[in-house]
Design a protein around this motif. Structure first.
Motif, mmCIF file in Angstrom:
data_model
loop_
_atom_site.group_PDB
_atom_site.id
_atom_site.type_symbol
_atom_site.label_atom_id
_atom_site.label_comp_id
_atom_site.label_asym_id
_atom_site.label_seq_id
_atom_site.Cartn_x
_atom_site.Cartn_y
_atom_site.Cartn_z
ATOM 1 N N VAL A 179 12.005 -11.146 -20.100
ATOM 2 C CA VAL A 179 10.789 -10.556 -20.655
ATOM 3 C C VAL A 179 10.766 -9.085 -20.254
ATOM 4 C CG1 VAL A 179 8.270 -10.501 -20.567
ATOM 5 C CG2 VAL A 179 9.458 -12.691 -20.694
ATOM 6 N N VAL A 180 10.500 -8.219 -21.230
ATOM 7 C CA VAL A 180 10.497 -6.776 -20.985
ATOM 8 C C VAL A 180 9.105 -6.219 -21.239
ATOM 9 C CG1 VAL A 180 11.565 -4.559 -21.547
ATOM 10 C CG2 VAL A 180 12.912 -6.672 -21.734
ATOM 11 N N LEU A 181 8.603 -5.406 -20.300
ATOM 12 C CA LEU A 181 7.306 -4.751 -20.437
ATOM 13 C C LEU A 181 7.529 -3.263 -20.670
ATOM 14 C CD1 LEU A 181 6.520 -7.492 -19.224
ATOM 15 C CD2 LEU A 181 4.776 -6.312 -17.867
ATOM 16 N N ILE A 182 6.874 -2.721 -21.699
ATOM 17 C CA ILE A 182 7.068 -1.329 -22.092
ATOM 18 C C ILE A 182 5.731 -0.653 -22.343
ATOM 19 C CG2 ILE A 182 9.295 -1.864 -23.170
ATOM 20 C CD1 ILE A 182 7.781 -1.574 -25.912
ATOM 21 N N THR B 297 13.542 3.196 -25.313
ATOM 22 C CA THR B 297 14.985 3.448 -25.290
ATOM 23 C C THR B 297 15.685 2.564 -24.258
ATOM 24 O OG1 THR B 297 14.661 5.307 -23.759
ATOM 25 C CG2 THR B 297 14.781 5.817 -26.120
ATOM 26 N N ASN B 298 15.016 2.293 -23.166
ATOM 27 C CA ASN B 298 15.606 1.392 -22.171
ATOM 28 C C ASN B 298 15.609 -0.050 -22.680
ATOM 29 O OD1 ASN B 298 16.159 3.253 -19.901
ATOM 30 N ND2 ASN B 298 13.952 3.571 -19.997
ATOM 31 N N LEU B 299 14.569 -0.417 -23.403
ATOM 32 C CA LEU B 299 14.560 -1.721 -24.075
ATOM 33 C C LEU B 299 15.733 -1.816 -25.035
ATOM 34 C CD1 LEU B 299 13.334 -4.410 -25.105
ATOM 35 C CD2 LEU B 299 11.895 -3.022 -26.630
ATOM 36 N N GLN B 300 15.991 -0.735 -25.778
ATOM 37 C CA GLN B 300 17.091 -0.748 -26.735
ATOM 38 C C GLN B 300 18.428 -0.949 -26.036
ATOM 39 O OE1 GLN B 300 16.548 -0.378 -30.269
ATOM 40 N NE2 GLN B 300 18.557 -1.367 -30.116
ATOM 41 N N SER C 215 3.654 -4.839 -24.567
ATOM 42 C CA SER C 215 3.298 -3.419 -24.474
ATOM 43 C C SER C 215 1.814 -3.272 -24.180
ATOM 44 C CB SER C 215 3.625 -2.697 -25.781
ATOM 45 O OG SER C 215 3.177 -1.345 -25.734
ATOM 46 N N ASN C 216 1.474 -2.257 -23.393
ATOM 47 C CA ASN C 216 0.061 -1.943 -23.161
ATOM 48 C C ASN C 216 -0.389 -0.771 -24.030
ATOM 49 O OD1 ASN C 216 1.463 0.055 -21.802
ATOM 50 N ND2 ASN C 216 0.110 0.066 -20.013
ATOM 51 N N ARG C 217 0.485 -0.358 -24.960
ATOM 52 C CA ARG C 217 0.133 0.689 -25.916
ATOM 53 C C ARG C 217 0.487 0.208 -27.318
ATOM 54 N NH1 ARG C 217 2.196 6.167 -22.712
ATOM 55 N NH2 ARG C 217 0.720 5.971 -20.974
ATOM 56 N N LYS C 218 -0.513 0.262 -28.187
ATOM 57 C CA LYS C 218 -0.351 -0.286 -29.539
ATOM 58 C C LYS C 218 0.691 0.479 -30.342
ATOM 59 C CE LYS C 218 -3.305 -2.175 -33.166
ATOM 60 N NZ LYS C 218 -4.709 -2.317 -33.617
ATOM 61 N N ALA C 219 0.779 1.794 -30.119
ATOM 62 C CA ALA C 219 1.681 2.633 -30.902
ATOM 63 C C ALA C 219 3.073 2.754 -30.286
ATOM 64 C CB ALA C 219 1.072 4.018 -31.081
ATOM 65 N N VAL D 291 13.709 -13.453 -15.519
ATOM 66 C CA VAL D 291 13.469 -12.145 -14.905
ATOM 67 C C VAL D 291 12.504 -11.378 -15.791
ATOM 68 C CG1 VAL D 291 15.422 -11.029 -16.080
ATOM 69 C CG2 VAL D 291 14.566 -10.065 -13.933
ATOM 70 N N VAL D 292 11.664 -10.553 -15.152
ATOM 71 C CA VAL D 292 10.747 -9.662 -15.858
ATOM 72 C C VAL D 292 11.184 -8.233 -15.560
ATOM 73 C CG1 VAL D 292 8.355 -8.920 -16.149
ATOM 74 C CG2 VAL D 292 8.870 -11.321 -15.624
ATOM 75 N N VAL D 293 11.418 -7.459 -16.621
ATOM 76 C CA VAL D 293 11.921 -6.096 -16.476
ATOM 77 C C VAL D 293 10.845 -5.115 -16.930
ATOM 78 C CG1 VAL D 293 13.742 -4.468 -17.086
ATOM 79 C CG2 VAL D 293 14.260 -6.918 -16.942
ATOM 80 N N LEU D 294 10.404 -4.250 -16.020
ATOM 81 C CA LEU D 294 9.471 -3.181 -16.374
ATOM 82 C C LEU D 294 10.311 -1.975 -16.783
ATOM 83 C CD1 LEU D 294 6.792 -3.451 -13.526
ATOM 84 C CD2 LEU D 294 7.165 -4.920 -15.512
ATOM 85 N N ALA D 295 10.321 -1.704 -18.089
ATOM 86 C CA ALA D 295 11.181 -0.649 -18.640
ATOM 87 C C ALA D 295 10.298 0.437 -19.247
ATOM 88 C CB ALA D 295 12.122 -1.238 -19.685
ATOM 89 N N GLY D 296 9.771 1.303 -18.385
ATOM 90 C CA GLY D 296 8.831 2.306 -18.862
ATOM 91 C C GLY D 296 7.435 1.754 -19.045
ATOM 92 N N TRP D 297 7.052 0.813 -18.199
ATOM 93 C CA TRP D 297 5.716 0.205 -18.214
ATOM 94 C C TRP D 297 4.790 1.097 -17.404
ATOM 95 C CZ3 TRP D 297 2.694 -3.421 -20.383
ATOM 96 C CH2 TRP D 297 1.625 -3.955 -19.676
ATOM 97 N N MET D 298 3.870 1.790 -18.080
ATOM 98 C CA MET D 298 3.045 2.795 -17.422
ATOM 99 C C MET D 298 1.698 2.215 -16.978
ATOM 100 S SD MET D 298 5.304 5.041 -17.578
ATOM 101 C CE MET D 298 4.466 6.479 -16.932
#
Length: 219
Positions: free
Chosen positions: A14-17, A22-25, A46-50, A101-108
């Protein structure tokens, strides 16, 4: 579970962005390759809709399920709830995907204890590993704008190198145990944009390697 079964089972990521993804990619491109074998990204939050990362997930083959949940929206929709409740709700959403695993990839968003406590529940004997990518060396430039701060420090002659790390997530921001560290040399006369590009390229390598390393340790 036998070791043979563990090796053949598809590892669930699971990836959080929060942003462009780009890191997700980099993770998407590595799925089921020698860089990240026997693996699948089962959810992107994502915590941002856009966040463009949501589009990257939807355009993956096969498309990756996504979930959008923002702090302020959650608080407006749930009067009386607080930041800790939001963290726990994100945790519950993540748990539904049964990740390895949970990956925070630019999770602000800085999680409090609630999210990590959710990761420690369920049927597993151990907590689900939660790892975070941070564009700095351990103990240097914790928190936001690490690349900008490193560049400024180099211009002042305070440092000669920076780097990228992936670390385990703990309550203290960017203070968890490092899993993988990669140094990035600073170059005299280099623009901040060029330095940032080199850091990002290093991030794409490190996030894949660290995810594979953590998954290899999951039983």
């Amino acid at each position: 579970m036998s070791s043979d079964a563990g090796e053949s089972r598809t590892r669930r990521i699971v990836v959080l962005i929060s942003g462009s993804g780009t890191n997700l990619q980099a993770l998407i491109d590595s799925i089921n390759t020698p860089s990240l074998p026997n693996s699948s990204i089962v959810l992107v939050v994502s915590n941002r809709k856009a966040a463009y990362g949501l589009i990257r997930a939807s355009q993956a083959s096969p498309p990756i399920p996504t979930y959008y949940i923002a702090l302020q929206t959650y608080l407006k929709e749930h009067p009386g709830k607080g930041r800790s409740d939001y963290d726990r709700e994100v945790g519950r959403i993540v748990l539904q995907a049964c990740p390895d695993v949970v990956v925070l990839a630019g999770w602000m968003h800085v999680f409090g204890d609630g999210f990590l406590e959710e990761m420690a529940t369920g049927d597993r004997q151990d907590s689900i590993p939660v790892i975070n990518l941070h564009p700095a060396l351990p103990g240097a430039f914790d928190g936001m704008h690490a690349i900008d701060r490193a560049y400024e420090a180099f211009q002042k002659g305070e440092i000669t190198k920076s780097g990228v790390m992936v670390h385990r997530v703990v309550k203290e921001v960017d203070r968890g145990e490092p899993i993988l560290i990669r140094e990035v040399d600073m170059q005299a006369g280099e623009s901040k944009e060029a330095f940032e590009e080199r850091v990002h390229k290093t991030e794409w390598e490190v996030i894949v390697e660290a995810t594979r390393k953590v998954l290899g340790a999951v039983v």
